[in-house]
Design an enzyme around this catalytic site. Structure first.
Site, PDB file in Angstrom:
ATOM      1  N   GLY A 164       4.720   1.215  -0.060  1.00 57.27           N
ATOM      2  CA  GLY A 164       5.501   0.868  -1.236  1.00 57.27           C
ATOM      3  C   GLY A 164       5.590  -0.611  -1.527  1.00 57.27           C
ATOM      4  CG  ASP A 218      -5.673  -5.985 -10.693  1.00 57.98           C
ATOM      5  OD1 ASP A 218      -5.175  -6.993 -10.152  1.00 57.98           O
ATOM      6  OD2 ASP A 218      -6.872  -5.678 -10.552  1.00 57.98           O
ATOM      7  N   GLY A 259       0.811  -1.205   0.000  1.00 60.37           N
ATOM      8  CA  GLY A 259       0.000   0.000   0.000  1.00 60.37           C
ATOM      9  C   GLY A 259       0.845   1.256   0.000  1.00 60.37           C
ATOM     10  CB  ALA A 260       0.548   4.363   1.968  1.00 57.26           C
TER      11      ALA A 260
END
Length: 297
Positions: free
Chosen positions: A218, A245, A215-216
């Site tokens: 990385g 995706d 996620g945030a």
């Protein structure tokens, strides 16, 4: 040519609402209906980036016909295998209000029942298509009737390098086919390997490289060339459906590229997909802005 495989193809429906009242009536501001499933989303991103892509998978019934029609209208080339069961629908409910706490709820149907004969027919089609591909992306859930080790079976068929994006038992079995890349997110990896050494375990069982999306925070890539981390400069707000995706599309674009460059592009595409309203799309402005700022260590 990049071949994407989506066995549990879907008609994705997205509702955009200012905020959700789970105990009352909600008025939908916008509705999006399009062919989906993880491999289809990967194909959309690759096509938008100018890459030659071919979509394959299983479709059936009225929903399957709607999926085929949408792929055709989107200009996505496909060679699909028909089944008797009706393909599934997914529903994403996305809050679009001004709050930074906007939420997205995703409702996934289980998918149709697939017979052994239908699955054998798909293997024959896949073997032919994969032999002409430069890269194969195998991703998403499995419909009923498909064995949990089927992604390992596909990865093990001699052809192009294979990227597998899976969860649960399909993820645990995937390394047996010796795929080039296995791409779980952090939660999927923790569920499959609770001991905390999941990436190393996947590699020890046969995966050439493991890329974990966080996620945030990385990306983490554990490869034969070393371990790499992609760190994001800022958090992008929006709809996270389809971000993984887009990330996989970035990994698939050039398998011969150095890992730092592949990770930077993949991380940037994942972030840009969060800024887009529907899965399979990405915000080009966000991509252009965030790509050079991603730090690889």
């Amino acid at each position: 040519m990049i071949l994407t495989v989506t066995l549990n193809m879907a008609l994705d429906v997205t509702y955009e609402v200012p905020s959700v009242d789970w105990d009352g009536v909600n008025r939908v501001g916008a509705v999006h209906r399009r062919a989906g499933g993880k491999g289809v989303n990967v194909a959309r991103v690759l096509a938008a980036l100018g890459r030659e892509v071919l979509v394959t998978g299983l479709v059936g019934g009225p929903t399957g016909r709607a999926i085929e029609e949408d792929l055709e209208s989107a200009g996505l080339r496909s060679e699909l295998c028909g089944i008797a069961g009706d393909s599934r629908t997914t529903l994403a409910v996305c809050e679009t209000g001004g709050s930074r706490d906007r939420r997205t709820a995703l409702f996934n149907e289980p998918g149709p029942q697939v017979t052994p004969a239908e699955l054998a027919g798909f293997v024959r089609r896949y073997t032919s298509l994969a032999s002409a591909a430069d890269v194969v992306v195998v991703s998403g859930s499995l419909p009923r009737g498909v064995p949990a080790d089927f992604y390992a079976t596909l990865a093990g068929i001699p052809a192009a390098p294979v990227i597998v994006d899976a969860d649960g038992d399909p993820l645990r079995h995937a390394p047996k086919g010796r795929p080039a890349v296995v791409k779980p997110n952090a939660e999927e990896l923790a569920r499959a390997f609770p001991g905390g050494q999941g990436a190393q375990e996947l590699r020890s069982q046969g995966a050439e490289a493991v890329v974990v999306s966080m996620g945030a925070d990385g990306l983490l890539a554990v490869t034969g060339e070393g371990t790499f981390r992609a760190r994001m400069p800022y958090t992008v707000e929006g709809n996270p459906t389809g971000a993984g995706d887009a990330l996989v599309a970035g990994l698939a674009m050039d398998m011969a590229e150095e890992w730092p460059d592949r990770l930077r592009r993949a991380a940037a595409l994942g972030a840009a997909a969060v800024a887009a309203p529907v899965a399979g799309a990405f915000d080009r402005d966000v991509y252009a802005d965030i790509h050079p700022q991603i730090v690889i260590t």
